[in-house]
Write a protein that holds these residues in place. Structure first.
Motif, PDB file in Angstrom:
ATOM      1  N   TYR A 102      91.491  20.656  13.030  1.00 21.00           N
ATOM      2  CA  TYR A 102      90.843  21.764  12.344  1.00 21.00           C
ATOM      3  C   TYR A 102      91.440  21.922  10.955  1.00 21.00           C
ATOM      4  O   TYR A 102      92.505  21.376  10.639  1.00 21.00           O
ATOM      5  CB  TYR A 102      91.013  23.070  13.132  1.00 21.00           C
ATOM      6  CG  TYR A 102      92.339  23.750  12.892  1.00 21.00           C
ATOM      7  CD1 TYR A 102      92.442  24.813  11.996  1.00 21.00           C
ATOM      8  CD2 TYR A 102      93.493  23.329  13.524  1.00 21.00           C
ATOM      9  CE1 TYR A 102      93.663  25.426  11.757  1.00 21.00           C
ATOM     10  CE2 TYR A 102      94.708  23.935  13.303  1.00 21.00           C
ATOM     11  CZ  TYR A 102      94.791  24.983  12.406  1.00 21.00           C
ATOM     12  OH  TYR A 102      95.993  25.579  12.163  1.00 21.00           O
ATOM     13  N   SER A 103      90.750  22.674  10.128  1.00 19.40           N
ATOM     14  CA  SER A 103      91.255  23.052   8.821  1.00 19.40           C
ATOM     15  C   SER A 103      90.788  24.474   8.540  1.00 19.40           C
ATOM     16  O   SER A 103      89.780  24.922   9.103  1.00 19.40           O
ATOM     17  CB  SER A 103      90.719  22.087   7.752  1.00 19.40           C
ATOM     18  OG  SER A 103      91.338  22.352   6.511  1.00 19.40           O
ATOM     19  N   ASP A 104      91.520  25.182   7.697  1.00 19.61           N
ATOM     20  CA  ASP A 104      91.130  26.528   7.282  1.00 19.61           C
ATOM     21  C   ASP A 104      90.872  26.518   5.787  1.00 19.61           C
ATOM     22  O   ASP A 104      91.740  26.115   5.003  1.00 19.61           O
ATOM     23  CB  ASP A 104      92.243  27.549   7.576  1.00 19.61           C
ATOM     24  CG  ASP A 104      92.405  27.845   9.044  1.00 19.61           C
ATOM     25  OD1 ASP A 104      91.381  27.941   9.746  1.00 19.61           O
ATOM     26  OD2 ASP A 104      93.554  28.000   9.499  1.00 19.61           O
ATOM     27  N   ILE A 105      89.700  26.972   5.390  1.00 23.19           N
ATOM     28  CA  ILE A 105      89.330  27.065   3.984  1.00 23.19           C
ATOM     29  C   ILE A 105      89.128  28.548   3.692  1.00 23.19           C
ATOM     30  O   ILE A 105      88.303  29.203   4.342  1.00 23.19           O
ATOM     31  CB  ILE A 105      88.045  26.262   3.704  1.00 23.19           C
ATOM     32  CG1 ILE A 105      88.249  24.802   4.124  1.00 23.19           C
ATOM     33  CG2 ILE A 105      87.652  26.375   2.237  1.00 23.19           C
ATOM     34  CD1 ILE A 105      86.978  24.020   4.320  1.00 23.19           C
ATOM     35  N   SER A 106      89.893  29.083   2.738  1.00 23.95           N
ATOM     36  CA  SER A 106      89.830  30.530   2.511  1.00 23.95           C
ATOM     37  C   SER A 106      89.345  30.878   1.109  1.00 23.95           C
ATOM     38  O   SER A 106      89.541  30.126   0.150  1.00 23.95           O
ATOM     39  CB  SER A 106      91.198  31.173   2.761  1.00 23.95           C
ATOM     40  OG  SER A 106      92.090  30.854   1.728  1.00 23.95           O
ATOM     41  N   TRP A 107      88.717  32.023   1.034  1.00 22.07           N
ATOM     42  CA  TRP A 107      88.296  32.629  -0.226  1.00 22.07           C
ATOM     43  C   TRP A 107      88.413  34.134  -0.042  1.00 22.07           C
ATOM     44  O   TRP A 107      87.719  34.712   0.794  1.00 22.07           O
ATOM     45  CB  TRP A 107      86.858  32.237  -0.560  1.00 22.07           C
ATOM     46  CG  TRP A 107      86.366  32.865  -1.814  1.00 22.07           C
ATOM     47  CD1 TRP A 107      86.793  32.622  -3.089  1.00 22.07           C
ATOM     48  CD2 TRP A 107      85.338  33.850  -1.929  1.00 22.07           C
ATOM     49  NE1 TRP A 107      86.108  33.389  -3.982  1.00 22.07           N
ATOM     50  CE2 TRP A 107      85.188  34.163  -3.285  1.00 22.07           C
ATOM     51  CE3 TRP A 107      84.531  34.498  -1.008  1.00 22.07           C
ATOM     52  CZ2 TRP A 107      84.279  35.090  -3.747  1.00 22.07           C
ATOM     53  CZ3 TRP A 107      83.613  35.421  -1.478  1.00 22.07           C
ATOM     54  CH2 TRP A 107      83.494  35.706  -2.830  1.00 22.07           C
ATOM     55  N   GLN A 108      89.338  34.725  -0.789  1.00 23.75           N
ATOM     56  CA  GLN A 108      89.660  36.138  -0.655  1.00 23.75           C
ATOM     57  C   GLN A 108      89.995  36.440   0.809  1.00 23.75           C
ATOM     58  O   GLN A 108      90.951  35.895   1.317  1.00 23.75           O
ATOM     59  CB  GLN A 108      88.543  36.993  -1.219  1.00 23.75           C
ATOM     60  CG  GLN A 108      88.369  36.787  -2.711  1.00 23.75           C
ATOM     61  CD  GLN A 108      87.290  37.639  -3.324  1.00 23.75           C
ATOM     62  OE1 GLN A 108      86.656  38.460  -2.665  1.00 23.75           O
ATOM     63  NE2 GLN A 108      87.069  37.459  -4.606  1.00 23.75           N
ATOM     64  N   HIS A 109      89.199  37.252   1.492  1.00 19.32           N
ATOM     65  CA  HIS A 109      89.493  37.599   2.884  1.00 19.32           C
ATOM     66  C   HIS A 109      88.651  36.803   3.889  1.00 19.32           C
ATOM     67  O   HIS A 109      88.718  37.071   5.087  1.00 19.32           O
ATOM     68  CB  HIS A 109      89.264  39.100   3.125  1.00 19.32           C
ATOM     69  CG  HIS A 109      90.252  39.951   2.408  1.00 19.32           C
ATOM     70  ND1 HIS A 109      91.543  40.086   2.827  1.00 19.32           N
ATOM     71  CD2 HIS A 109      90.136  40.688   1.281  1.00 19.32           C
ATOM     72  CE1 HIS A 109      92.194  40.887   2.003  1.00 19.32           C
ATOM     73  NE2 HIS A 109      91.365  41.256   1.052  1.00 19.32           N
ATOM     74  N   LEU A 110      87.867  35.837   3.438  1.00 19.58           N
ATOM     75  CA  LEU A 110      87.037  35.032   4.332  1.00 19.58           C
ATOM     76  C   LEU A 110      87.707  33.691   4.610  1.00 19.58           C
ATOM     77  O   LEU A 110      88.266  33.070   3.706  1.00 19.58           O
ATOM     78  CB  LEU A 110      85.654  34.802   3.726  1.00 19.58           C
ATOM     79  CG  LEU A 110      84.795  36.042   3.521  1.00 19.58           C
ATOM     80  CD1 LEU A 110      83.486  35.663   2.848  1.00 19.58           C
ATOM     81  CD2 LEU A 110      84.528  36.736   4.842  1.00 19.58           C
ATOM     82  N   VAL A 111      87.620  33.258   5.874  1.00 17.77           N
ATOM     83  CA  VAL A 111      88.195  31.967   6.259  1.00 17.77           C
ATOM     84  C   VAL A 111      87.124  31.172   7.006  1.00 17.77           C
ATOM     85  O   VAL A 111      86.556  31.635   7.986  1.00 17.77           O
ATOM     86  CB  VAL A 111      89.447  32.148   7.154  1.00 17.77           C
ATOM     87  CG1 VAL A 111      90.001  30.788   7.563  1.00 17.77           C
ATOM     88  CG2 VAL A 111      90.507  32.965   6.442  1.00 17.77           C
ATOM     89  N   LEU A 112      86.857  29.956   6.523  1.00 23.47           N
ATOM     90  CA  LEU A 112      85.923  29.033   7.155  1.00 23.47           C
ATOM     91  C   LEU A 112      86.757  27.984   7.885  1.00 23.47           C
ATOM     92  O   LEU A 112      87.625  27.346   7.281  1.00 23.47           O
ATOM     93  CB  LEU A 112      85.041  28.371   6.104  1.00 23.47           C
ATOM     94  CG  LEU A 112      83.983  27.405   6.595  1.00 23.47           C
ATOM     95  CD1 LEU A 112      82.888  28.172   7.339  1.00 23.47           C
ATOM     96  CD2 LEU A 112      83.377  26.646   5.421  1.00 23.47           C
TER      97      LEU A 112
END
Length: 187
Positions: A102-112
């Motif tokens: 898995y990987s976590d991609i974040s932008w501000q408070h959102l995580v994909l």
């Protein structure tokens, strides 16, 4: 028509996973980044097994079942990619144990969080997926709170990727809650 819906659902899931991974490179400098390290996470998802785009299959009359998904994501990552271990079970006795990446991609408070995994499926009284060995694709979009916990929506797909004669496949939609595991150090 049934085959058309299966193909469309799988294409959409693959496009979403690919989009999530490829946009991480584009996103550098725009506040979007791949999380390189952090705490391990425990995830609990509640949702619907065989929820979208896939017909019930031969001899299977209950198209949508409640399900529970439990995952552990390691905190240690290499180039932003960590290990995931999980089990998903439905109310007809079907379950799948899986492991993958898995990987976590974040932008501000959102995580994909895209996941690519494989494992063993047991049908129980549930849906026939033509074999024990299956692949699992997931994509979760979650809001991360100040304490590190996350609440989001997960879509997932189980498939044998046509390594068998048929590939009935199965799609899931879940509400997912993740919480960080902060292990204390031994002194």
């Amino acid at each position: 028509m049934h085959l058309h819906k299966q193909i469309v659902a799988r294409i959409v899931l693959i496009v979403l996973l690919t989009f999530g991974i490829l946009t991480s490179a584009w996103a550098v400098g725009r506040g979007i980044h791949v999380i390189q390290s952090g705490p391990a996470y425990a995830n609990v998802g509640i949702g619907a097994f065989n929820a979208a785009g896939v017909s019930p299959g031969p001899g299977y009359t209950n198209p949508i079942l409640p399900e529970l998904d439990i995952e552990y994501q390691t905190g240690a990552k290499l180039f932003g990619i960590g290990s995931v271990y999980g089990i998903v079970a439905n109310t007809n006795g079907g379950f799948m144990g899986y492991t993958g990446f898995y990987s976590d991609i974040s932008w501000q408070h959102l995580v994909l969080t895209p996941v690519l995994a494989f494992g063993g499926y047991h049908q129980g009284r549930g849906k026939y997926l033509d074999g024990t060995f299956q692949f699992r694709l997931e994509l979760t979009l979650a809001y991360q709170f100040a304490n590190g916990s996350r609440l989001g929506l997960k879509v997932a797909h189980i498939s044998n990727a046509f390594i068998k004669k048929s590939d009935p496949g199965e799609d899931e939609i879940l509400i997912n809650y993740s919480f960080p595991l902060h292990f204390g150090r031994l002194s």
